[in-house]
Design a protein around this motif. Structure first.
Motif, PDB file in Angstrom:
ATOM      1  N   LEU A  26       0.858  -1.187   0.000  1.00  0.00           N
ATOM      2  CA  LEU A  26       0.000   0.000   0.000  1.00  0.00           C
ATOM      3  C   LEU A  26       0.890   1.230   0.000  1.00  0.00           C
ATOM      4  N   ILE A  27       0.650   2.133  -0.949  1.00  0.00           N
ATOM      5  CA  ILE A  27       1.473   3.328  -1.130  1.00  0.00           C
ATOM      6  C   ILE A  27       0.640   4.564  -0.803  1.00  0.00           C
ATOM      7  N   CYS A  28       1.180   5.412   0.097  1.00  0.00           N
ATOM      8  CA  CYS A  28       0.455   6.586   0.598  1.00  0.00           C
ATOM      9  C   CYS A  28       1.210   7.858   0.227  1.00  0.00           C
ATOM     10  N   HIS A  29       0.489   8.842  -0.282  1.00  0.00           N
ATOM     11  CA  HIS A  29       1.117  10.079  -0.756  1.00  0.00           C
ATOM     12  C   HIS A  29       1.190  11.142   0.342  1.00  0.00           C
ATOM     13  N   VAL A  67      -0.810  -1.250  -4.609  1.00  0.00           N
ATOM     14  CA  VAL A  67      -2.005  -0.405  -4.571  1.00  0.00           C
ATOM     15  C   VAL A  67      -1.627   0.990  -4.100  1.00  0.00           C
ATOM     16  N   ARG A  68      -2.072   2.002  -4.850  1.00  0.00           N
ATOM     17  CA  ARG A  68      -1.874   3.395  -4.438  1.00  0.00           C
ATOM     18  C   ARG A  68      -3.178   3.949  -3.872  1.00  0.00           C
ATOM     19  N   LEU A 105       3.951  -1.182   3.705  1.00  0.00           N
ATOM     20  CA  LEU A 105       3.415   0.169   3.601  1.00  0.00           C
ATOM     21  C   LEU A 105       4.531   1.110   3.181  1.00  0.00           C
ATOM     22  N   VAL A 106       4.259   1.939   2.167  1.00  0.00           N
ATOM     23  CA  VAL A 106       5.235   2.893   1.667  1.00  0.00           C
ATOM     24  C   VAL A 106       4.587   4.269   1.675  1.00  0.00           C
ATOM     25  N   GLY A 107       5.242   5.252   2.295  1.00  0.00           N
ATOM     26  CA  GLY A 107       4.669   6.586   2.332  1.00  0.00           C
ATOM     27  C   GLY A 107       5.727   7.658   2.321  1.00  0.00           C
ATOM     28  N   GLN A 108       5.412   8.787   1.657  1.00  0.00           N
ATOM     29  CA  GLN A 108       6.328   9.917   1.601  1.00  0.00           C
ATOM     30  C   GLN A 108       5.734  11.115   2.314  1.00  0.00           C
ATOM     31  N   SER A 109       6.549  11.818   3.095  1.00  0.00           N
ATOM     32  CA  SER A 109       6.153  13.042   3.786  1.00  0.00           C
ATOM     33  C   SER A 109       4.970  12.769   4.722  1.00  0.00           C
ATOM     34  N   MET A 110       3.796  13.360   4.473  1.00  0.00           N
ATOM     35  CA  MET A 110       2.637  13.044   5.295  1.00  0.00           C
ATOM     36  C   MET A 110       2.279  11.569   5.187  1.00  0.00           C
TER      37      MET A 110
END
Length: 210
Positions: A26-29, A67-68, A105-110
C-alpha cells in the motif's frame, strides 16, 4: 461523502491486484498540515508515488499486489488525522480481498507519517518512510519481525532528516530491523536522485515480502 464545505469528496485505490499475489504493498502520498481541498489523482503529491508503484511492479511481477491510495483531502487536519482514516479504510479493502497476506506500507512526507502510525498492525511486515513528517507525540511502533526502511534527503528543508535518524534508533531499540538511508544532496521532492529512491524502495519491499 461531503467535506466540511459541502463538496463531494472520495478516497480511492488504484493498482495491480493479481489473484496469485503473495503479499500486498500500500502506497500513501504526501500532503500538508491542514487542508480540506480534495486530492485528485493528478495532484503532485499523488503523482509522485506512481513511479514507486511501477518500480515495485517491475521487480515483483504478479507476486505482489501494488495499490496506491488517494486521500480525500490535502491535509492531516489535526486530531482528525484524515489521511490516517483513509489509510485504515484502504487496509480494510485490501484485507477483504487478500486476507492473511503480509503487507508492506510505503509513504512519503505526510504519507510517511501515516505508514509509521500503522506499523503496529499485526499483518504489516514492512514499512518504508520516505522523507517522513515526524511530529512530537507520534507513536514509535517498532517490534521484532518488522522491517523498516527510512530514507531522507540531507538537504530536505520541509521535514527533518535528524528526526528520521533518531526514529531509526528508537525503532531499532524496540527490535525492528531498521535500515537508515540518508540521500546526499536530496531535497523533499525526491526529484534530484529519483532512481535511487525508486530502486531502493523496490529492493526493500520485494526483499521483505518475497
Amino acid at each position: 461523502m461531503k467535506d466540511p464545505l459541502g463538496r463531494l469528496v472520495a478516497h480511492d485505490l488504484r493498482g495491480t491486484m493479481p489473484d496469485e499475489a503473495e503479499g500486498v504493498v500500500l502506497i500513501c502520498h504526501g500532503g500538508g498540515e491542514r487542508g480540506y481541498g480534495p486530492m485528485p489523482w493528478w495532484e503532485g503529491p499523488v503523482l509522485r508515488m506512481r513511479p514507486f508503484a511501477k518500480a515495485i511492479e517491475r521487480r515483483a511481477g504478479n507476486r505482489l499486489a501494488v495499490v496506491r491510495l488517494k486521500n480525500r483531502y490535502f491535509g492531516w487536519n489535526g486530531a482528525e488525522q484524515t489521511p490516517l482514516l483513509d489509510a485504515r479504510w484502504a487496509l480494510e479493502q485490501i484485507r477483504e480481498r487478500y486476507a492473511g497476506l503480509p503487507l508492506a506500507l510505503v509513504g512519503q512526507s505526510m504519507g510517511g507519517r501515516v505508514v509509521l502510525h500503522l506499523a503496529g498492525e499485526p499483518d504489516v511486515k514492512a514499512v518504508a518512510g520516505l522523507a517522513p513528517w515526524i511530529a512530537d507525540g507520534d507513536p514509535v511502533l517498532g517490534r521484532p519481525g518488522l522491517d523498516v526502511l527510512l530514507m531522507h534527503g540531507t538537504d530536505d528543508r520541509v521535514t527533518d532528516p535528524r528526526r528520521t535518524e533518531r526514529l531509526a534508533e528508537q525503532l531499532r531499540a524496540q527490535g525492528a530491523d531498521v535500515t537508515w538511508r540518508p540521500v546526499e544532496g536530496e531535497i523533499h521532492s525526491m526529484l534530484k536522485h529519483p532512481r535511487v529512491w525508486h530502486r531502493e524502495v523496490a529492493d526493500f519491499v520485494t526483499g521483505s515480502l518475497l
